[in-house]
Enzyme design. Structure first.
Site, PDB file in Angstrom:
ATOM      1  N   GLY A  15     -22.040   3.838 -33.453  1.00 52.41           N
ATOM      2  CA  GLY A  15     -20.749   3.358 -32.986  1.00 52.41           C
ATOM      3  C   GLY A  15     -20.540   3.791 -31.551  1.00 52.41           C
ATOM      4  O   GLY A  15     -21.107   4.797 -31.105  1.00 52.41           O
ATOM      5  N   CYS A  60     -21.328  12.658 -32.317  1.00 50.19           N
ATOM      6  CA  CYS A  60     -20.743  11.760 -31.331  1.00 50.19           C
ATOM      7  C   CYS A  60     -21.630  11.730 -30.097  1.00 50.19           C
ATOM      8  O   CYS A  60     -22.089  12.784 -29.643  1.00 50.19           O
ATOM      9  CB  CYS A  60     -19.337  12.242 -30.962  1.00 50.19           C
ATOM     10  SG  CYS A  60     -18.480  11.203 -29.766  1.00 50.19           S
ATOM     11  N   LEU A  61     -21.858  10.538 -29.560  1.00 48.53           N
ATOM     12  CA  LEU A  61     -22.682  10.423 -28.359  1.00 48.53           C
ATOM     13  C   LEU A  61     -22.074  11.173 -27.179  1.00 48.53           C
ATOM     14  O   LEU A  61     -22.794  11.582 -26.271  1.00 48.53           O
ATOM     15  CB  LEU A  61     -22.883   8.949 -27.995  1.00 48.53           C
ATOM     16  CG  LEU A  61     -23.673   8.118 -29.007  1.00 48.53           C
ATOM     17  CD1 LEU A  61     -23.688   6.650 -28.605  1.00 48.53           C
ATOM     18  CD2 LEU A  61     -25.077   8.658 -29.168  1.00 48.53           C
ATOM     19  N   GLU A 106     -14.477   5.718 -34.291  1.00 48.48           N
ATOM     20  CA  GLU A 106     -14.422   4.943 -33.050  1.00 48.48           C
ATOM     21  C   GLU A 106     -12.996   4.544 -32.686  1.00 48.48           C
ATOM     22  O   GLU A 106     -12.622   4.561 -31.512  1.00 48.48           O
ATOM     23  CB  GLU A 106     -15.331   3.711 -33.136  1.00 48.48           C
ATOM     24  CG  GLU A 106     -16.798   4.033 -33.351  1.00 48.48           C
ATOM     25  CD  GLU A 106     -17.397   5.016 -32.352  1.00 48.48           C
ATOM     26  OE1 GLU A 106     -16.932   5.078 -31.193  1.00 48.48           O
ATOM     27  OE2 GLU A 106     -18.329   5.745 -32.730  1.00 48.48           O
TER      28      GLU A 106
END
Length: 179
Positions: free
Chosen positions: A46, A97-98, A140
């Protein structure tokens, strides 16, 4: 398609509340394609617009972002997504989480959600999601309101995770300077 710059914690843009998108056009579709490409390159499932420097209410998700079997991918482009219903039941999931690379923590989320959104073609849609997709959507959509998954943690757990993130970044710097 191109890969966009990924913003990491504590970049201020990650804490901004995003604005609604007023129209779906070719420029927005190109941006959605670039977001999806960025998500796949960075091995995410996401990605929200603020993570790539845009304060619009846009997310892309794929609960099966397989590199090996591209036909297994199930990308969704959600413009102005809004959770309009959620179950009473919750689940714990070990989220990452990126924008907080190489960090994970258990977060409590609703087991099921119904999300209203505008799709890639500008059509209004609803999706009833459970399991991993429900968790990704909640994660997200939180980004669009300036909320990170670490905000769902206790102060102690958040502090520990951020200390680990600092150590990770220092190790990455050492590795780069040694090359």
């Amino acid at each position: 398609m191109s890969v966009l710059k990924l913003y990491e914690y504590p970049e201020p843009i990650l804490r901004q509340k995003c604005e609604k998108v007023s129209k779906v056009d070719d420029a927005l579709r190109r941006f959605l394609d670039d977001m999806l490409e960025t998500m796949y390159v960075d091995k995410g499932c996401g990605l929200a617009a603020p993570q790539v420097g845009c304060t619009k209410r846009i997310i892309v998700v794929d609960p099966n972002p397989s590199d090996e079997d591209l036909s297994a991918r199930q990308p969704l482009h959600l413009i102005n997504p809004e959770i309009i219903w959620h179950s009473d039941e919750t689940v714990l999931f070990n989220e990452g989480c990126l924008s907080l690379p190489d960090q994970r923590a258990e977060v409590e989320r609703f087991e099921k959600v119904r999300v209203h959104y505008t799709d890639y073609n500008g059509d209004e849609q609803e999706i009833l999601a459970n399991d991993l997709l429900a968790i990704i959507l909640q994660h997200e959509i939180d980004h669009l309101d300036g909320i990170l998954y670490i905000d769902h943690l206790s102060r102690l757990k958040r502090s520990r995770l951020l200390n680990k993130l600092d150590k990770y970044r220092n190790e990455c710097k050492k590795t780069k300077s040694a090359q």
